[in-house]
Scaffold this active site. Structure first.
Site, PDB file in Angstrom:
ATOM      1  N   TYR A  61       0.853  -1.207   0.000  1.00  0.00           N
ATOM      2  CA  TYR A  61       0.000   0.000   0.000  1.00  0.00           C
ATOM      3  C   TYR A  61       0.882   1.247   0.000  1.00  0.00           C
ATOM      4  O   TYR A  61       1.811   1.346   0.810  1.00  0.00           O
ATOM      5  CB  TYR A  61      -0.906   0.031   1.239  1.00  0.00           C
ATOM      6  CG  TYR A  61      -2.360  -0.119   0.874  1.00  0.00           C
ATOM      7  CD1 TYR A  61      -2.936   0.724  -0.064  1.00  0.00           C
ATOM      8  CD2 TYR A  61      -3.150  -1.104   1.455  1.00  0.00           C
ATOM      9  CE1 TYR A  61      -4.272   0.586  -0.429  1.00  0.00           C
ATOM     10  CE2 TYR A  61      -4.478  -1.248   1.098  1.00  0.00           C
ATOM     11  CZ  TYR A  61      -5.031  -0.403   0.156  1.00  0.00           C
ATOM     12  OH  TYR A  61      -6.343  -0.540  -0.203  1.00  0.00           O
ATOM     13  N   GLU A  63      -0.431   4.843  -0.638  1.00  0.00           N
ATOM     14  CA  GLU A  63      -1.169   6.089  -0.902  1.00  0.00           C
ATOM     15  C   GLU A  63      -0.273   7.301  -0.669  1.00  0.00           C
ATOM     16  O   GLU A  63       0.478   7.350   0.310  1.00  0.00           O
ATOM     17  CB  GLU A  63      -2.409   6.173  -0.019  1.00  0.00           C
ATOM     18  CG  GLU A  63      -3.583   5.451  -0.642  1.00  0.00           C
ATOM     19  CD  GLU A  63      -4.697   5.177   0.331  1.00  0.00           C
ATOM     20  OE1 GLU A  63      -4.418   4.620   1.400  1.00  0.00           O
ATOM     21  OE2 GLU A  63      -5.844   5.517   0.009  1.00  0.00           O
ATOM     22  N   ASP A 208      -5.112  14.238 -25.721  1.00  0.00           N
ATOM     23  CA  ASP A 208      -5.196  12.838 -25.295  1.00  0.00           C
ATOM     24  C   ASP A 208      -4.578  12.013 -26.421  1.00  0.00           C
ATOM     25  O   ASP A 208      -5.201  11.797 -27.455  1.00  0.00           O
ATOM     26  CB  ASP A 208      -6.658  12.451 -25.054  1.00  0.00           C
ATOM     27  CG  ASP A 208      -6.807  10.962 -24.746  1.00  0.00           C
ATOM     28  OD1 ASP A 208      -5.800  10.231 -24.796  1.00  0.00           O
ATOM     29  OD2 ASP A 208      -7.941  10.538 -24.465  1.00  0.00           O
ATOM     30  N   THR A 235      -2.602   6.605 -22.435  1.00  0.00           N
ATOM     31  CA  THR A 235      -2.542   5.300 -21.790  1.00  0.00           C
ATOM     32  C   THR A 235      -1.151   4.735 -22.073  1.00  0.00           C
ATOM     33  O   THR A 235      -0.460   5.161 -22.999  1.00  0.00           O
ATOM     34  CB  THR A 235      -3.635   4.358 -22.320  1.00  0.00           C
ATOM     35  OG1 THR A 235      -3.695   4.449 -23.731  1.00  0.00           O
ATOM     36  CG2 THR A 235      -4.981   4.688 -21.717  1.00  0.00           C
ATOM     37  N   LYS A 238      -0.911   0.980 -25.129  1.00  0.00           N
ATOM     38  CA  LYS A 238      -1.225   0.884 -26.564  1.00  0.00           C
ATOM     39  C   LYS A 238       0.099   0.897 -27.341  1.00  0.00           C
ATOM     40  O   LYS A 238       0.924   0.020 -27.125  1.00  0.00           O
ATOM     41  CB  LYS A 238      -2.183   2.003 -26.960  1.00  0.00           C
ATOM     42  CG  LYS A 238      -3.536   1.915 -26.218  1.00  0.00           C
ATOM     43  CD  LYS A 238      -4.548   2.889 -26.769  1.00  0.00           C
ATOM     44  CE  LYS A 238      -5.918   2.710 -26.154  1.00  0.00           C
ATOM     45  NZ  LYS A 238      -6.146   3.503 -24.937  1.00  0.00           N
TER      46      LYS A 238
HETATM   47  N1  DSN Z   1     -10.667   1.282 -25.558  1.00  0.00           N
HETATM   48  C1  DSN Z   1      -9.723   2.147 -26.210  1.00  0.00           C
HETATM   49  C2  DSN Z   1      -9.635   1.867 -27.656  1.00  0.00           C
HETATM   50  O1  DSN Z   1      -9.786   0.723 -28.033  1.00  0.00           O
HETATM   51  O2  DSN Z   1      -9.403   2.769 -28.436  1.00  0.00           O
HETATM   52  C3  DSN Z   1      -9.998   3.539 -25.954  1.00  0.00           C
HETATM   53  O3  DSN Z   1     -10.357   3.683 -24.628  1.00  0.00           O
END
Ligand code: DSN
Length: 424
Positions: A61, A63, A208, A235, A238
């Site tokens: 943990y 935090e 984004d 993210t 990807k």
């Molecule tokens: N789920 C993602 C995508 O496939 O583009 C975006 O959040």
């Protein structure tokens, strides 16, 4: 360039303890091995990332932030989180990084709450034109909190964003935040023009770049932060090829507000095993091999687009400038759901997707989205990707022809064997 994933696929402990979960995991390993995975938002992490994420760091943990935790015993966790922060800042030339976001949705929501008040206007890309749920779709909770206005692409001009129109829209709706970014759009964005428009109307800028984070890290696509954007989110799983999660980068001016918004504003205990795996992925992304990988992603994507178009398939924006293609299935009069299912049965995994101004339901839209990050990690090249484009086109233009489907399945099996994914 191919990465061999050499982790222990035997999973002896799991096997002895929980046969049901073990069977599902083993089946998924085989599915990944025997499938051409073309979902553009997915990738395959290296063994080092996988090991870190599966490490004892999951037991802690933590935090708070490095040096300011609400629990004892965080001296080593502080080290890994600090490494992740420093590496992210270097990779993206950012003043500040927050590596704690649990997911892409939370990351965007945290950024909104850091800089906006309830009822403020956000001008972002319409979901139906390639935006994202978190950019203001009415179905989301955020749409009840902020006033989202959507800009659209020009379907009769190869899907460009008409920046003069965008400027006029911004002057009219006076957004507090101008949001650039997408989840299903295949052209590059003009970051400079976005920033000029935002400056003209006094808006904060946020990009984004979840889909193209890896391409930006490798400098094969332009970095919005280099054009003065205030905030950039991505993210990490990807094109960036790290563990699942989010990352917020921003100017120093917004650093405190962003950190506070993530914790304690939205999240509790951070996933430190994932954060350490992010650190590993950021180091990998800062290598010449990763730059070569991203260059190959673009080459493969262009080759696949050509294979599709040369064989009778229509692409939204009439091509692609990034890692994905959006197929318009209206000329063949078939729906994305059917094509996704037929391809899945042949060993090609894709996802149905709306096309701009789609009149069909998002559950059975007129489009299909495909991309090359996974198969490029696997080592496939332009010739292979051109062939895959051709194979998909053959299926789409012969959706009921089982003998063609059989031939395609055989070619897919050959490619999967030629480019093994997992060593064991
Ligand atoms: N789920 C993602 C995508 O496939 O583009 C975006 O959040």
């Amino acid at each position: 360039m191919t990465i061999k994933i050499n982790f222990n696929t035997h999973l002896e402990n799991l096997k002895n303890q929980d046969a049901e979960v073990y069977d599902a995991v083993i089946s998924e390993i085989k599915r990944q091995e025997n499938t051409l995975e073309l979902i553009p938002s997915e990738n395959i992490v290296t063994s080092a990332v996988m090991e870190t994420q599966g490490s004892v760091l999951t037991n802690k943990y933590s935090e708070g932030y490095p040096g300011k935790r609400y629990y004892g015993g965080n001296e080593f966790i502080d080290k890994t989180e600090t490494l992740a922060i420093d590496r992210a800042k270097k990779l993206f030339r950012a003043d500040h990084a927050n590596v704690q976001p649990l997911s892409g949705a939370i990351m965007n929501i945290a950024a909104y709450f850091a800089i906006l008040e309830t009822g403020d206007t956000i001008l972002g890309m319409d979901l139906g034109h390639g935006g994202h749920l978190t950019h203001g779709h009415p179905i989301t909770h955020m749409a009840k909190v902020f006033n989202f206005v959507g800009y659209k692409t020009e379907t009769d001009k190869d899907g460009i964003i008409d920046y003069d129109k965008l400027e006029a829209q911004a002057i009219e709706c006076k957004p507090k935040l101008l949001l650039a970014g997408f989840s299903a759009y295949t052209k590059t964005l003009d970051w400079k023009r976005f920033k000029e428009i935002a400056d003209k109307v006094g808006a904060i800028t946020m990009a984004d770049v979840s889909h193209i984070g890896g391409l930006i890290a490798a400098n094969v696509l332009e970095n919005p932060l280099d054009f003065g954007f205030d905030i950039m989110t991505t993210t990490t799983h990807k094109t960036l090829r790290g563990p699942r999660g989010g990352l917020i980068l921003c100017k120093e001016k917004y650093a405190k507000a962003i950190d506070k918004s993530i914790f304690p504003g939205l999240q509790g205990g951070p996933l430190e095993h994932v954060i350490a795996a992010k650190a590993v992925a950021f180091k990998e992304a800062d290598t010449p091999e990763f730059v070569e990988y991203q260059k190959q992603v673009l080459k493969n994507s262009f080759a696949m687009a050509k294979g599709l178009m040369d064989n009778g398939v229509t692409l939204v924006t009439n091509g692609t400038e990034n890692h994905m293609c959006l197929l318009d299935l209206r000329p063949q009069d078939i729906k994305g759901k059917l094509v996704e299912k037929v391809l899945d049965d042949l060993g090609i995994c894709t996802n149905k997707n709306s096309i701009p101004d789609d009149t069909a339901s998002p559950l059975n839209p007129n489009g299909l989205r495909i991309g090359v990050p996974v198969i490029t990690t696997r080592g496939l090249n332009e010739t292979d990707c051109n062939l895959i484009g051709k194979l998909i086109a053959q299926v789409i233009t012969n959706i009921e022809n089982e003998s063609i489907h059989k031939q395609v399945a055989e070619e897919v099996a050959v490619l999967c064997k030629q480019y093994p994914l997992y060593v064991e």
